[in-house]
Scaffold this motif. Structure first.
Motif, PDB file in Angstrom:
ATOM      1  N   LEU A 140       0.851  -1.192   0.000  1.00  0.00           N
ATOM      2  CA  LEU A 140       0.000   0.000   0.000  1.00  0.00           C
ATOM      3  C   LEU A 140       0.882   1.236   0.000  1.00  0.00           C
ATOM      4  CD1 LEU A 140      -3.137   0.525   0.252  1.00  0.00           C
ATOM      5  CD2 LEU A 140      -2.645   1.130   2.632  1.00  0.00           C
ATOM      6  N   PHE A 141       1.889   1.210   0.849  1.00  0.00           N
ATOM      7  CA  PHE A 141       2.919   2.239   0.861  1.00  0.00           C
ATOM      8  C   PHE A 141       4.169   1.642   1.487  1.00  0.00           C
ATOM      9  CE2 PHE A 141       1.075   2.748   5.081  1.00  0.00           C
ATOM     10  CZ  PHE A 141       2.162   3.046   5.900  1.00  0.00           C
ATOM     11  N   ALA A 142       5.306   2.259   1.191  1.00  0.00           N
ATOM     12  CA  ALA A 142       6.564   1.801   1.767  1.00  0.00           C
ATOM     13  C   ALA A 142       7.557   2.944   1.740  1.00  0.00           C
ATOM     14  CB  ALA A 142       7.118   0.605   0.993  1.00  0.00           C
ATOM     15  N   GLU A 143       8.267   3.140   2.831  1.00  0.00           N
ATOM     16  CA  GLU A 143       9.303   4.159   2.869  1.00  0.00           C
ATOM     17  C   GLU A 143      10.363   3.842   1.818  1.00  0.00           C
ATOM     18  OE1 GLU A 143      10.547   5.808   6.769  1.00  0.00           O
ATOM     19  OE2 GLU A 143       9.372   4.148   7.597  1.00  0.00           O
ATOM     20  N   GLY A 144      10.778   4.877   1.104  1.00  0.00           N
ATOM     21  CA  GLY A 144      11.789   4.689   0.074  1.00  0.00           C
ATOM     22  C   GLY A 144      11.225   4.328  -1.285  1.00  0.00           C
ATOM     23  N   THR A 145       9.896   4.208  -1.383  1.00  0.00           N
ATOM     24  CA  THR A 145       9.238   3.866  -2.646  1.00  0.00           C
ATOM     25  C   THR A 145       8.312   5.002  -3.065  1.00  0.00           C
ATOM     26  OG1 THR A 145       9.286   1.503  -2.121  1.00  0.00           O
ATOM     27  CG2 THR A 145       7.723   2.227  -3.800  1.00  0.00           C
ATOM     28  N   LYS A 146       8.345   5.383  -4.327  1.00  0.00           N
ATOM     29  CA  LYS A 146       7.493   6.461  -4.809  1.00  0.00           C
ATOM     30  C   LYS A 146       6.023   6.062  -4.697  1.00  0.00           C
ATOM     31  CE  LYS A 146      10.895   8.447  -7.985  1.00  0.00           C
ATOM     32  NZ  LYS A 146      11.190   8.852  -9.379  1.00  0.00           N
ATOM     33  N   PRO A 147       5.125   7.020  -4.410  1.00  0.00           N
ATOM     34  CA  PRO A 147       3.722   6.689  -4.211  1.00  0.00           C
ATOM     35  C   PRO A 147       3.027   6.289  -5.497  1.00  0.00           C
ATOM     36  CG  PRO A 147       3.965   9.064  -4.315  1.00  0.00           C
ATOM     37  CD  PRO A 147       5.362   8.486  -4.328  1.00  0.00           C
ATOM     38  N   SER A 148       2.064   5.392  -5.377  1.00  0.00           N
ATOM     39  CA  SER A 148       1.183   5.110  -6.508  1.00  0.00           C
ATOM     40  C   SER A 148       0.238   6.297  -6.673  1.00  0.00           C
ATOM     41  CB  SER A 148       0.375   3.848  -6.241  1.00  0.00           C
ATOM     42  OG  SER A 148      -0.553   4.073  -5.172  1.00  0.00           O
ATOM     43  N   ALA A 149      -0.458   6.333  -7.800  1.00  0.00           N
ATOM     44  CA  ALA A 149      -1.427   7.406  -8.021  1.00  0.00           C
ATOM     45  C   ALA A 149      -2.500   7.387  -6.942  1.00  0.00           C
ATOM     46  CB  ALA A 149      -2.054   7.264  -9.412  1.00  0.00           C
ATOM     47  N   GLY A 150      -2.873   6.181  -6.503  1.00  0.00           N
ATOM     48  CA  GLY A 150      -3.905   6.064  -5.475  1.00  0.00           C
ATOM     49  C   GLY A 150      -3.448   6.569  -4.129  1.00  0.00           C
ATOM     50  N   LEU A 151      -2.234   6.234  -3.730  1.00  0.00           N
ATOM     51  CA  LEU A 151      -1.720   6.713  -2.454  1.00  0.00           C
ATOM     52  C   LEU A 151      -1.561   8.230  -2.484  1.00  0.00           C
ATOM     53  CD1 LEU A 151      -0.574   6.157   0.369  1.00  0.00           C
ATOM     54  CD2 LEU A 151       1.680   5.994  -0.680  1.00  0.00           C
ATOM     55  N   GLU A 152      -1.067   8.773  -3.589  1.00  0.00           N
ATOM     56  CA  GLU A 152      -0.922  10.226  -3.701  1.00  0.00           C
ATOM     57  C   GLU A 152      -2.274  10.913  -3.559  1.00  0.00           C
ATOM     58  OE1 GLU A 152       0.821  13.691  -6.705  1.00  0.00           O
ATOM     59  OE2 GLU A 152       0.791  11.594  -7.338  1.00  0.00           O
ATOM     60  N   LYS A 153      -3.297  10.389  -4.217  1.00  0.00           N
ATOM     61  CA  LYS A 153      -4.631  10.984  -4.131  1.00  0.00           C
ATOM     62  C   LYS A 153      -5.176  10.899  -2.713  1.00  0.00           C
ATOM     63  CE  LYS A 153      -8.151  12.781  -6.478  1.00  0.00           C
ATOM     64  NZ  LYS A 153      -8.018  14.002  -7.299  1.00  0.00           N
ATOM     65  N   LEU A 154      -4.988   9.767  -2.062  1.00  0.00           N
ATOM     66  CA  LEU A 154      -5.434   9.613  -0.682  1.00  0.00           C
ATOM     67  C   LEU A 154      -4.756  10.633   0.217  1.00  0.00           C
ATOM     68  CD1 LEU A 154      -6.955   7.799   1.497  1.00  0.00           C
ATOM     69  CD2 LEU A 154      -4.707   6.725   1.810  1.00  0.00           C
ATOM     70  N   SER A 155      -3.436  10.777   0.078  1.00  0.00           N
ATOM     71  CA  SER A 155      -2.680  11.651   0.968  1.00  0.00           C
ATOM     72  C   SER A 155      -2.964  13.129   0.733  1.00  0.00           C
ATOM     73  CB  SER A 155      -1.176  11.390   0.813  1.00  0.00           C
ATOM     74  OG  SER A 155      -0.715  11.785  -0.461  1.00  0.00           O
ATOM     75  N   GLU A 156      -3.434  13.488  -0.460  1.00  0.00           N
ATOM     76  CA  GLU A 156      -3.694  14.887  -0.780  1.00  0.00           C
ATOM     77  C   GLU A 156      -5.156  15.282  -0.620  1.00  0.00           C
ATOM     78  OE1 GLU A 156      -2.167  15.660  -4.666  1.00  0.00           O
ATOM     79  OE2 GLU A 156      -0.074  15.432  -4.051  1.00  0.00           O
ATOM     80  N   THR A 157      -6.075  14.325  -0.730  1.00  0.00           N
ATOM     81  CA  THR A 157      -7.502  14.656  -0.680  1.00  0.00           C
ATOM     82  C   THR A 157      -8.299  13.814   0.300  1.00  0.00           C
ATOM     83  OG1 THR A 157      -8.196  13.102  -2.409  1.00  0.00           O
ATOM     84  CG2 THR A 157      -7.361  15.250  -3.137  1.00  0.00           C
ATOM     85  N   GLY A 158      -7.757  12.696   0.733  1.00  0.00           N
ATOM     86  CA  GLY A 158      -8.499  11.788   1.600  1.00  0.00           C
ATOM     87  C   GLY A 158      -9.400  10.832   0.841  1.00  0.00           C
ATOM     88  N   PRO A 203      -0.395  19.020   2.834  1.00  0.00           N
ATOM     89  CA  PRO A 203      -0.004  18.903   1.422  1.00  0.00           C
ATOM     90  C   PRO A 203      -0.201  17.481   0.908  1.00  0.00           C
ATOM     91  CG  PRO A 203       1.695  20.035   2.694  1.00  0.00           C
ATOM     92  CD  PRO A 203       0.747  19.428   3.685  1.00  0.00           C
ATOM     93  N   ASP A 204       0.409  16.507   1.596  1.00  0.00           N
ATOM     94  CA  ASP A 204       0.302  15.100   1.196  1.00  0.00           C
ATOM     95  C   ASP A 204       0.727  14.208   2.355  1.00  0.00           C
ATOM     96  OD1 ASP A 204       2.973  15.833   1.097  1.00  0.00           O
ATOM     97  OD2 ASP A 204       3.447  14.565  -0.627  1.00  0.00           O
ATOM     98  N   TRP A 205       0.259  14.544   3.554  1.00  0.00           N
ATOM     99  CA  TRP A 205       0.611  13.767   4.735  1.00  0.00           C
ATOM    100  C   TRP A 205      -0.474  12.749   5.042  1.00  0.00           C
ATOM    101  CZ3 TRP A 205       1.821  18.820   7.885  1.00  0.00           C
ATOM    102  CH2 TRP A 205       2.998  19.394   7.381  1.00  0.00           C
ATOM    103  N   PHE A 206      -0.059  11.582   5.447  1.00  0.00           N
ATOM    104  CA  PHE A 206      -1.023  10.548   5.777  1.00  0.00           C
ATOM    105  C   PHE A 206      -0.515   9.742   6.966  1.00  0.00           C
ATOM    106  CE2 PHE A 206       1.963   8.408   2.989  1.00  0.00           C
ATOM    107  CZ  PHE A 206       2.009   7.100   3.424  1.00  0.00           C
ATOM    108  N   TYR A 207      -1.365   8.920   7.514  1.00  0.00           N
ATOM    109  CA  TYR A 207      -0.996   8.052   8.629  1.00  0.00           C
ATOM    110  C   TYR A 207      -1.318   6.624   8.248  1.00  0.00           C
ATOM    111  CZ  TYR A 207      -6.010   7.843   9.702  1.00  0.00           C
ATOM    112  OH  TYR A 207      -7.376   7.650   9.627  1.00  0.00           O
ATOM    113  N   GLY A 208      -0.660   5.672   8.898  1.00  0.00           N
ATOM    114  CA  GLY A 208      -0.979   4.286   8.589  1.00  0.00           C
ATOM    115  C   GLY A 208       0.059   3.312   9.092  1.00  0.00           C
TER     116      GLY A 208
END
Length: 238
Positions: free
Chosen positions: A81-99, A158-163
């Motif tokens: 779903l996400f991983a440190e050191g890996t670029k975000p997928s389009a879905g993760l970016e959208k989640l982190s910027e808009t919820g 801006p694009d912060w998320f938790y998980g």
């Protein structure tokens, strides 16, 4: 594919008991089943608030602080779903910027169709929720796909998320009876903003996802948790 959408709020007394578990995240393997499948209840207990994260905490602005509902999946080692050191997928970016859960939910469905994931988990169908309440969900997990990852937006930001990413609910071949996993703030890598109310500064070249390192999420130089996920093995639903 079985999609689970059960969400509820826990009583104040339960919140206090679960919050105390943040002191020492542990995994208890006692009485764990060796079956190939298991059912878990997961409670997210938030701790992101003006007292714990006072720097510029968004209180008075129309977009007051909240943690948006959680989306995630049970999956195998070939999906993240996400991983440190890996670029975000389009879905993760959208989640982190808009919820918003879409298109991340579709990415998970594609992973399920490809055999890389097993279950799409959603809290509250992607509608904004209060930051100071705990939420509960239930999901099934299998030995073949033994990991669970969950995420939601920290808003506004801006694009912060938790998980939590790739939580393994097995130990020594058995399902653990319970696990408490600390949730931190992350920067997905899609926007250059460094404050809650920063203007949109979308990055054409996405950066790797990392633990949020702005002062908003640091305490004495260390990452300050924004909550905990409490996993409890429960009897399977009839």
């Amino acid at each position: 594919m079985r999609k689970i959408r059960h969400t509820s709020y826990v009583a104040a007394a339960t919140l206090s008991a679960l919050a105390a578990l943040t002191m020492s995240p542990t995994i208890d393997a006692n009485d764990a089943s060796r079956a190939d499948a298991a059912t878990y209840t997961v409670v997210f207990v938030p701790s992101w608030n003006p007292a714990s994260h006072p720097l510029e905490y968004p209180l008075t602005h129309a977009k007051h602080g909240l943690l948006t509902p959680i989306i995630g999946a049970t999956h195998g080692s070939s999906f993240q779903l996400f991983a440190e050191g890996t670029k975000p997928s389009a879905g993760l970016e959208k989640l982190s910027e808009t919820g918003k859960h879409t298109p991340l939910d579709n990415e998970i469905r594609q992973a399920i169709a490809a055999g890389k994931a097993a279950t799409l988990i959603e809290f509250a169908d992607g509608s904004p929720g209060p930051v100071h309440s705990s939420v509960v969900n239930r999901f099934e997990i299998t030995k073949k796909q033994p990991f669970v990852s969950l995420a939601g937006m920290i808003a506004p930001s801006p694009d912060w998320f938790y998980g939590v990413s790739a939580v393994d609910l097995r130990k020594d071949g058995s399902w653990v009876s319970s696990a408490v996993v600390t949730a931190y703030a992350y920067d997905s890598g899609g926007d250059a903003g460094t404050t809650y109310m920063a203007k949109d500064m979308d990055l054409a070249s996405k950066q790797p996802t990392k633990r949020a390192g702005t002062p908003h999420f640091l305490l004495n130089g260390q990452s300050a948790p924004v909550g905990v996920f409490v996993f409890k093995k429960t009897p399977a639903a009839n």
